[in-house]
Motif scaffolding. Structure first.
Motif, PDB file in Angstrom:
ATOM      1  N   GLY A 131      29.750  15.917 -47.361  1.00  0.00           N
ATOM      2  CA  GLY A 131      30.907  16.468 -46.659  1.00  0.00           C
ATOM      3  C   GLY A 131      30.599  17.204 -45.370  1.00  0.00           C
ATOM      4  O   GLY A 131      31.497  17.669 -44.695  1.00  0.00           O
ATOM      5  N   PRO A 163      33.049  23.064 -45.797  1.00  0.00           N
ATOM      6  CA  PRO A 163      32.060  22.392 -46.660  1.00  0.00           C
ATOM      7  C   PRO A 163      30.620  22.721 -46.280  1.00  0.00           C
ATOM      8  O   PRO A 163      29.765  22.918 -47.158  1.00  0.00           O
ATOM      9  N   LYS A 194      33.247  19.170 -51.487  1.00  0.00           N
ATOM     10  CA  LYS A 194      34.503  19.238 -50.719  1.00  0.00           C
ATOM     11  C   LYS A 194      35.593  19.935 -51.525  1.00  0.00           C
ATOM     12  O   LYS A 194      36.360  20.734 -50.999  1.00  0.00           O
TER      13      LYS A 194
END
Lengths: 290, 185
Positions: free
Chosen positions: A184, B160, B150
């Motif tokens: 991410g 994140p 996430k």
């Protein structure tokens, strides 16, 4: 089993009460940081400053009222007309929520539930116990833009960014970095960290030091929005004093929210400042309205 | 229905116990299974097997927390399924978690002082109890429940990247703790 497999199994074997604790736990959302990141994201993109400003100031933040504001409200309260004994006061602990109330410049929103109650009430002297959300949209936008310009338009930072933009498309992530991306972390963030190392090692000590200094300032701005909250507190105190001066008996509750008992006429004729956004909705006892 | 009431159904061999457990904790159990298996069909299988395992083990087992007990059962079942499948294809989620946990493995101080997982579990539990609650829950949610970074970032209101750094610091802390306590793998 190899070492990492043993570690994973070992974590799976932790005490059940810790597993139970985690299942039922709700994180305290890092509001300041979340807002800061939202603002920073808008700033970095160079768009949405208005949205960032609304986010920063639109939703009420407990305790974000200045002592000066509270004092002004309390002092003025004593000379403002108070409800007469005959005057009916309507309370409604409805399930209206303020979360998600992002206000924009020029907004003057009266909530549906309040509007409905006002329409149904035949007594024109009736007071409605309300809270007022107020956002100094224009002023916060200006502050953010100013800060944005000051930090991101620094010649050293601009030089760094120009070179980064040329370098970034040619960079191939390492295996470790690719894993970070899969988890991410954005490619741009990863590449920028890498490029900073390269850049600092290749440039003069003076330039490297200046970039580090700017980075520290930017981090501080993103993390703490240094100066903005304090500035907005002053703005809110001034706006509160203005409204009180216009005959709106607004009090500040223990959560820093503006509460008042207003007639339907007062609500409908609310003297909005065009640079601000407002939302008027029922106050609920749970939020400390007395 | 309270956990006590559901456990009473298990104890009286009333099959509604399974239905009530699924109704109360089904979503949590599916999440745990999906985090490990990354596949809805396999997750359903793991949840069904875990509910059956509860039926077979209570009584005589008397769990203090039905939620933790059921979560443990589904996690074990999901990992077992995962291991089988890894013979054909390594499941990416498990690979990802083991990669991260690699960083916690203490340096091998003594080649013969290998640890059993149970002993290491106790050491990790002790370390977790020294953390503040937010960090402890974060670690457990990531490495026990396997929740994605996430998702955790969204729940905690962090970016994140920032959360990944926080997890890295936690892993480093665990490694230091294990080394300080003289553990090695």
């Amino acid at each position: 089993m190899n070492g990492s497999e043993i570690m994973l199994d070992a974590v799976n074997g932790i005490a059940p009460d810790l597993v139970d604790e985690a299942a039922g736990y709700r994180f305290k959302r890092n509001g300041t940081n979340a807002l800061a990141w939202a603002a920073a994201a808008c700033l970095m993109l160079g768009v949405g400053a208005a949205m960032a400003a609304a986010l920063l100031n639109g939703a009420e933040t407990p305790g974000n009222e200045t002592a000066q504001g509270i004092d002004t409200a309390k002092k003025t309260e004593q000379i403002l007309p108070q409800p007469t004994e005959e005057q009916k006061v309507m309370y409604n602990s409805s399930d209206e929520f303020i979360s998600g109330s992002v206000l924009n410049k020029g907004d003057l929103i009266i909530s549906e539930a309040l509007r409905k109650a006002m329409a149904e009430e035949t007594d024109t002297n009736c007071l409605f116990a309300v809270k007022i959300l107020a956002s100094a949209c224009e002023k916060s936008e200006a502050y953010i833009e100013n800060m944005n310009d000051r930090l991101f338009s620094d010649p050293v930072y601009m030089q760094f960014m120009r070179e980064f933009e040329q370098w970034e498309p040619t960079y191939e992530l390492t295996e470790t970095e690719r894993r970070l991306e899969e988890k991410g972390v954005s490619r741009v963030d990863i590449a920028m960290d890498r490029f900073k190392e390269i850049w600092k090692s290749e440039k003069s000590e003076e330039l490297a030091a200046r970039l580090e200094e700017l980075e520290a300032q930017m981090d501080d701005w993103r993390e703490n929005l240094t100066g903005l909250r304090e500035y907005l507190e002053v703005c809110r105190a001034e706006e509160l004093a203005r409204l009180i001066g216009l005959g709106y008996p607004i009090e500040t509750n223990e959560f820093g929210q503006w509460c008042s008992k207003l007639t339907a006429d007062q609500i409908n004729a609310f003297p909005a400042d065009p640079g601000w956004g407002y939302k008027i909705l029922w106050a609920s006892d749970g939020e400390g309205f007395v | 229905m309270t956990d006590e009431e559901i456990l009473a159904l298990f104890n009286t061999r009333d099959e509604r116990a399974i239905l009530e457990t699924e109704a109360k904790y089904g979503a949590l159990l599916r999440r745990i299974a999906r985090n490990v298996l990354k596949n809805d069909g396999d997750a359903e299988e793991a949840v069904s097997d875990a509910l059956l395992a509860l039926w077979q083990s209570i009584p005589p087992e008397k769990p203090e927390s039905l939620r933790a007990y059921a979560a443990g059962a589904v996690k074990r079942r999901a990992l077992s399924l995962c291991r089988k499948k890894m013979a054909l294809k390594r499941a990416s989620s498990r690979l990802e978690l083991t990669d991260e946990l690699d960083e916690c493995i203490p340096a091998r101080a003594d080649a013969e002082s290998g640890l059993e997982a149970a002993e290491l579990s106790a050491a990790i539990t002790a370390w977790l109890r020294t953390l503040d609650k937010e960090d402890r829950v974060l670690f457990v949610r990531r490495y026990w429940y396997g929740d994605p970074v996430k998702e955790l970032a969204r729940e905690t209101g962090s970016a994140p990247q920032r959360l990944a750094k926080r997890l890295f610091r936690l892993r480093s802390g665990l490694k230091k703790h294990l080394e300080k306590e003289g553990y090695s793998i």
